[in-house]
Design an enzyme around this catalytic site. Structure first.
Site, mmCIF file in Angstrom:
data_model
loop_
_atom_site.group_PDB
_atom_site.id
_atom_site.type_symbol
_atom_site.label_atom_id
_atom_site.label_comp_id
_atom_site.label_asym_id
_atom_site.label_seq_id
_atom_site.Cartn_x
_atom_site.Cartn_y
_atom_site.Cartn_z
ATOM 1 C CD1 TRP A 119 -2.123 -2.293 1.590
ATOM 2 C CD2 TRP A 119 -2.987 -1.162 -0.142
ATOM 3 N NE1 TRP A 119 -3.121 -3.062 1.032
ATOM 4 C CE2 TRP A 119 -3.659 -2.403 -0.017
ATOM 5 C CE3 TRP A 119 -3.347 -0.297 -1.168
ATOM 6 C CZ2 TRP A 119 -4.689 -2.773 -0.898
ATOM 7 C CZ3 TRP A 119 -4.367 -0.663 -2.043
ATOM 8 C CH2 TRP A 119 -5.023 -1.894 -1.898
ATOM 9 C CG ASP A 164 -3.174 3.989 4.158
ATOM 10 O OD1 ASP A 164 -4.209 3.773 4.815
ATOM 11 O OD2 ASP A 164 -2.889 3.367 3.111
ATOM 12 C CE LYS A 204 -8.321 -2.464 4.190
ATOM 13 N NZ LYS A 204 -8.485 -3.725 3.471
HETATM 14 C C1 LIG Z 1 -3.341 -0.039 4.158
HETATM 15 C C2 LIG Z 1 -4.278 0.140 3.000
HETATM 16 N N1 LIG Z 1 -4.265 1.302 2.329
HETATM 17 C C3 LIG Z 1 -5.093 1.527 1.304
HETATM 18 C C4 LIG Z 1 -5.981 0.572 0.874
HETATM 19 C C5 LIG Z 1 -6.881 0.853 -0.280
HETATM 20 O O1 LIG Z 1 -8.144 1.104 0.194
HETATM 21 P P1 LIG Z 1 -9.396 1.321 -0.753
HETATM 22 O O2 LIG Z 1 -9.721 0.012 -1.350
HETATM 23 O O3 LIG Z 1 -10.435 1.838 0.210
HETATM 24 O O4 LIG Z 1 -9.032 2.338 -1.774
HETATM 25 C C6 LIG Z 1 -6.054 -0.649 1.562
HETATM 26 C C7 LIG Z 1 -7.022 -1.683 1.136
HETATM 27 O O5 LIG Z 1 -6.928 -2.834 1.424
HETATM 28 C C8 LIG Z 1 -5.177 -0.862 2.636
HETATM 29 O O6 LIG Z 1 -5.201 -2.026 3.308
#
Ligand SMILES: Cc1ncc(COP(=O)(O)O)c(C=O)c1O
Length: 362
Positions: free
Chosen positions: A105, A174, A198
């Site tokens: 991520w 994040d 989550k």
């Molecule tokens: C740590 C992290 N950041 C960002 C995301 C992306 O999130 P989204 O699907 O809401 O764009 C995720 C999704 O699993 C994630 O686990």
């Protein structure tokens, strides 16, 4: 509705929600008590939704101790949209940002930022991402517009508990997969964002906590929907917000408060994760992906002796009512996502399954 029809859902997200939340939402879906309309049908500008929104915000402030100098936004577009909005709003002309990349991520976040402006890789633990960066490994550049980190890498299962020191440079985090997993000192960050699906609620809502002074510098040429100052004028009500998602997040916040708040949930989470890691460490049959001091409390990643056994493990576990354990395709192996709402009995069931599986296949 009974729990007997529910299996143990180890999915990484959208993920398990607290049963009392689902039951309340189900009970009140057709008509909110005393309102005679579903939460799905009411105006986002009406008093009822306003109450839901403000109560949800107030509970987030209470739970996480969000200072008054921070605004709360519920946005759409997922955490992935924040990968772009953060640099679009905070990277002024001639400026650059420092990124700490500890997993898939973080990699996505830096990739999007590079499309917007200049970016410096302050540190990465890739390509294996078995651990998080250490403070003294960071090559931060003085004068950066911000530093970006990912507190929990959902795919690799590595977690940085706490915030990096940035020498006064705004820190952006994040927290998609560990928001509200334990106490968070919001004042250490200039901006925190997290997709809800989550640890907070259903997909479709993204929580953004932003220090007010940070938002004002954003370029006015940005599309309104991507411009924090516009979105902050009337927080979460610039356009139609994800009303149902916010309602569920609100119920989850009340559930967390009822459990005793973030200290209480942290103790539960540590106990749950501790049981799984102890089982992983018990013999050499299972191998944890993350180094011990970077182990995630939310996403427990581990390998078995062969891909064939991993395949069998996922299949047999599913048949035993333990679903969603297959690791992300980029890492392989297994991943048990045990977010706040994941019941401890499910962890116990997985530990028992692991023992049995090892006995039969070890
Ligand atoms: C740590 C992290 N950041 C960002 C995301 C992306 O999130 P989204 O699907 O809401 O764009 C995720 C999704 O699993 C994630 O686990």
């Amino acid at each position: 509705m009974t729990t007997t029809t529910r299996i143990f859902n180890f999915a990484p997200g959208p993920a398990v929600l607290p049963l009392p939340v689902l039951e309340e939402a189900q009970r009140d879906l057709v008509a909110l008590p005393g309102i005679g309309m579903s939460v799905l049908e009411i105006s986002h500008r009406g008093k009822v939704f306003e109450g839901i929104l403000h109560e949800c915000e107030a509970n987030i402030r209470k739970l996480a101790g969000v200072p008054d100098t921070y605004k709360i936004l519920f946005l759409q577009g997922g955490a992935s949209t924040q990968f772009s909005m953060v640099p679009m709003n905070l990277l002024g002309p001639g400026k650059w940002a420092d990124y700490i990349v500890n997993g898939a991520w973080g990699e996505k976040a830096i990739k999007e930022a590079k499309k917007v402006g200049a970016v410096n890789l302050a540190h990465t633990t890739g390509p294996d991402f078995k651990r998080v960066s250490k403070q003294d490994e960071l090559k931060l550049t003085p004068g950066a517009a911000y530093v970006h980190m990912t507190s929990n890498e959902t795919i690799q299962g590595v977690e940085y508990t706490g915030s990096f020191e940035t020498g006064g440079v705004p820190l952006v985090c994040d927290t998609s997969s560990d928001m509200f997993a334990g106490p968070i000192d919001v004042s250490k960050y200039a901006l925190v964002y997290a997709g809800a699906q989550k640890n907070m609620g259903p997909a479709g809502v993204t929580l953004v906590l932003i220090r007010e002074d940070l938002a004002v510098k954003a370029p006015a040429t940005l599309p309104s929907m991507l411009h924090y100052p516009t979105l902050l004028k009337e927080p979460s009500l610039y356009n139609t917000p994800p009303c149902f998602g916010i309602y569920i997040v609100g119920l989850v916040m009340k559930w967390l408060i009822g459990l005793g708040g973030l200290e209480a949930i942290r103790a539960i989470n540590q106990r749950k994760a501790g049981k799984l890691y102890a089982e992983i460490d018990r013999t050499g049959f299972y191998r944890g992906h993350a180094e011990k001091d970077s182990r995630s409390v939310m996403n427990v990643t581990f390998r078995l002796p062969s891909p064939e056994l991993e395949e069998k493990f996922a299949k047999d576990a599913k048949a035993a009512g333990l679903d969603g354990l297959k690791g992300h395709r980029s890492v392989g192996g297994m991943r048990a996502s045990i977010y706040n709402a994941f019941p401890e009995e499910g962890v116990d069931a997985l530990v028992a399954f692991m023992r049995d599986f090892e006995k039969k296949n070890g």
